[in-house]
Design an enzyme around this catalytic site. Structure first.
Site, short mmCIF file in Angstrom:
data_model
loop_
_atom_site.label_atom_id
_atom_site.label_comp_id
_atom_site.label_asym_id
_atom_site.label_seq_id
_atom_site.Cartn_x
_atom_site.Cartn_y
_atom_site.Cartn_z
N LYS A 98 -107.10 -34.16 45.36
CA LYS A 98 -107.73 -32.91 45.79
C LYS A 98 -106.71 -31.82 46.09
O LYS A 98 -107.01 -30.63 45.93
CB LYS A 98 -108.62 -33.14 47.02
CG LYS A 98 -109.94 -33.82 46.68
CD LYS A 98 -110.93 -33.71 47.82
CE LYS A 98 -112.29 -34.26 47.43
NZ LYS A 98 -112.28 -35.74 47.29
N GLU A 120 -116.51 -26.01 53.09
CA GLU A 120 -117.25 -27.02 53.83
C GLU A 120 -116.60 -28.36 53.53
O GLU A 120 -115.85 -28.50 52.56
CB GLU A 120 -118.72 -27.05 53.38
CG GLU A 120 -118.97 -27.78 52.07
CD GLU A 120 -118.43 -27.05 50.86
OE1 GLU A 120 -118.26 -25.82 50.93
OE2 GLU A 120 -118.18 -27.71 49.84
N SER A 385 -107.50 -41.97 41.71
CA SER A 385 -107.57 -40.63 42.31
C SER A 385 -107.03 -40.55 43.74
O SER A 385 -106.60 -39.50 44.18
CB SER A 385 -109.01 -40.12 42.28
OG SER A 385 -109.89 -41.07 42.84
C1 LIG Z 1 -113.28 -36.49 46.59
C2 LIG Z 1 -112.74 -37.65 45.87
C3 LIG Z 1 -113.27 -38.07 44.62
C4 LIG Z 1 -114.47 -37.44 43.97
O1 LIG Z 1 -114.36 -36.09 43.67
P1 LIG Z 1 -114.20 -35.56 42.19
O2 LIG Z 1 -114.33 -34.10 42.33
O3 LIG Z 1 -115.29 -36.16 41.35
O4 LIG Z 1 -112.87 -35.97 41.70
C5 LIG Z 1 -112.65 -39.13 43.97
N1 LIG Z 1 -111.60 -39.78 44.52
C6 LIG Z 1 -111.08 -39.42 45.70
C7 LIG Z 1 -109.92 -40.18 46.23
C8 LIG Z 1 -111.63 -38.35 46.43
O5 LIG Z 1 -111.10 -38.00 47.61
#
Ligand SMILES: *Cc1c(COP(=O)(O)O)cnc(C)c1O
Length: 410
Positions: A98, A120, A385
């Site tokens: 993010k 938010e 992610s």
């Molecule tokens: C917020 C989040 C997601 C999901 O959000 P996307 O916008 O679909 O990427 C995925 N993995 C992690 C670690 C997150 O914090």
């Protein structure tokens, strides 16, 4: 639909923010000039060498990019001969992808001469990333959060406050994410002259799906080059978890013009019944919500349906418009992984590789493990992610320490 992927980035979105018939900007009259200002500023600034060089420096020196690609030898061997690789966004500063778009949005705010950024947050992950960007750029920061979420997410609330952000409790309605979005929009309506609203995923009205995608594409661009350098080839399959769709779109786009299968993974939660999952692409239908046209899960009145996933970052009832478009083109496929499969993947990566993944990322990993078993050979690249420290208390309480996962040696 006939789309030329060699020129894709030039043509999509269109000038009015459309990916085919998806996307667009469905806005209250008062916000039209604000969005126009951001769009025009972004389209100019994103081509300037100062902006590009500054963003490169930030990624390298502050975020710790490039993040590595890692070959999961033990996990792959346990399944068979298909090789699983991870793009390690868990090693990005603050522990998830993010920050990639929050730093971009913060830098844009700075170049536009804005003094304040707002958003938010639900589980608090986006709030923490934005508060980090605000501290870095010396911008004021307000994060709207439902009172119920504030009580549930104390560690992230503490992080935001330590980083200097104001956390505004939202006391209306169910006091969760939806009310927080409404409150943040009200603030933005009053203050858009000196404030930018920073959306947390590749969604919302134009230009946000485009901007967030552009800032996240560093993930796929790095991964493609790193994978080729490591193996001499491209992966057979690229996959990522899909909540709003930011980590996935950033991972996927640099592979669009390659002979690579691309699969986005949505959360099946507890099952296929409405309310038990958040698999918008798989079970939803076309509709407008939060300012854009896409595929969404609707309740009986046609409004956003209640959604659920063990991974709070994935429980959103719609999906970024570019995903809806890429599926319609037949270029990207979408599949699901359940809570149970995600938790299994969470423990396996922890035990067999020494990496504790976020529950969100565990969905993509669960799919990769399932596919690896079916494929038997070849390779799969997963966007990991984020890291799972934030999920530990919850997992231990509900699933124990993974005692059933015996040591695995070879
Ligand atoms: C917020 C989040 C997601 C999901 O959000 P996307 O916008 O679909 O990427 C995925 N993995 C992690 C670690 C997150 O914090």
């Amino acid at each position: 639909m006939d789309v030329d992927f060699r020129t894709y980035l030039k043509n999509y979105p269109s000038r009015d923010g459309r990916f085919g018939r998806f996307g667009g900007a469905y806005l209250p009259e008062q916000l039209v000039p604000a969005m126009k200002e951001i769009t025009e500023a972004y389209m100019t600034i994103c081509h300037s060498s100062q902006f590009i060089n500054e963003l490169r420096r930030i990624r390298r020196e502050f975020q710790g990019r490039p993040t590595p690609v890692y070959h999961c030898e033990r996990l792959s061997r346990m399944i068979g001969n298909c090789q699983i690789y991870l793009k390690r966004e868990d090693l990005n500063h603050t522990g998830a992808h993010k920050l990639n778009h929050c730093m971009g949005e913060g830098l844009l705010a700075k170049f536009m001469g804005k003094k304040r950024i707002i958003a938010e947050t639900g589980a608090g992950q986006h709030g923490v990333a934005l508060a980090t960007a605000a501290a870095f750029f010396g911008l004021k920061c307000s994060i709207y959060m439902g009172e119920v979420d504030i009580a549930k997410q104390q560690p992230n609330v503490a992080r935001m406050k330590v980083l200097g952000a104001e956390v505004v409790p939202v006391k209306e309605g169910l006091r969760t994410l939806k009310e927080a979005v409404d409150a943040a929009f009200r603030d933005y309506l009053e203050n858009y002259k000196d404030t930018i609203y920073c959306i947390g995923s590749a969604l919302g009205p134009h230009p946000f799906p485009m901007m967030v995608r552009d800032f996240q594409m560093v993930v796929g661009a790095e991964a493609r080059e790193q994978f080729q350098e490591m193996t001499g080839f491209l992966p057979d399959v690229v996959t990522a978890s899909v909540g709003g769709g930011s980590n996935s779109i950033g991972m996927f786009l640099p592979f669009l013009n390659d002979p690579v299968e691309i699969v986005g993974i949505e959360p099946l939660g507890r099952g296929t019944k409405l309310g038990d999952h958040a698999a918008s692409m798989t079970y939803g239908s076309e509709g407008v919500m939060h300012g854009f046209n896409s595929i969404m899960l609707k309740d009986e009145q046609g409004g956003p349906a209640p959604v659920y996933s063990v991974a709070s970052g994935l429980d959103y009832p719609s999906v970024g418009p570019e995903h809806a478009f890429l599926r319609e083109c037949g270029r990207v496929n979408y599949d699901v992984a359940s809570d149970e499969e995600a938790v299994d993947a969470f423990f396996k990566l922890s035990r067999y590789e020494g990496i504790i993944p976020a529950l969100e990322s565990s969905h993509a990993l669960a799919y990769a493990m399932r596919r690896a078993r079916q494929m038997g050979t070849g390779s799969i690249l997963v966007n990991l992610s984020g890291r799972g420290d934030k999920d530990l208390d919850f997992v231990i309480q509900n699933y124990g320490y993974g005692e059933k996962y015996k040591d695995f040696r070879f």
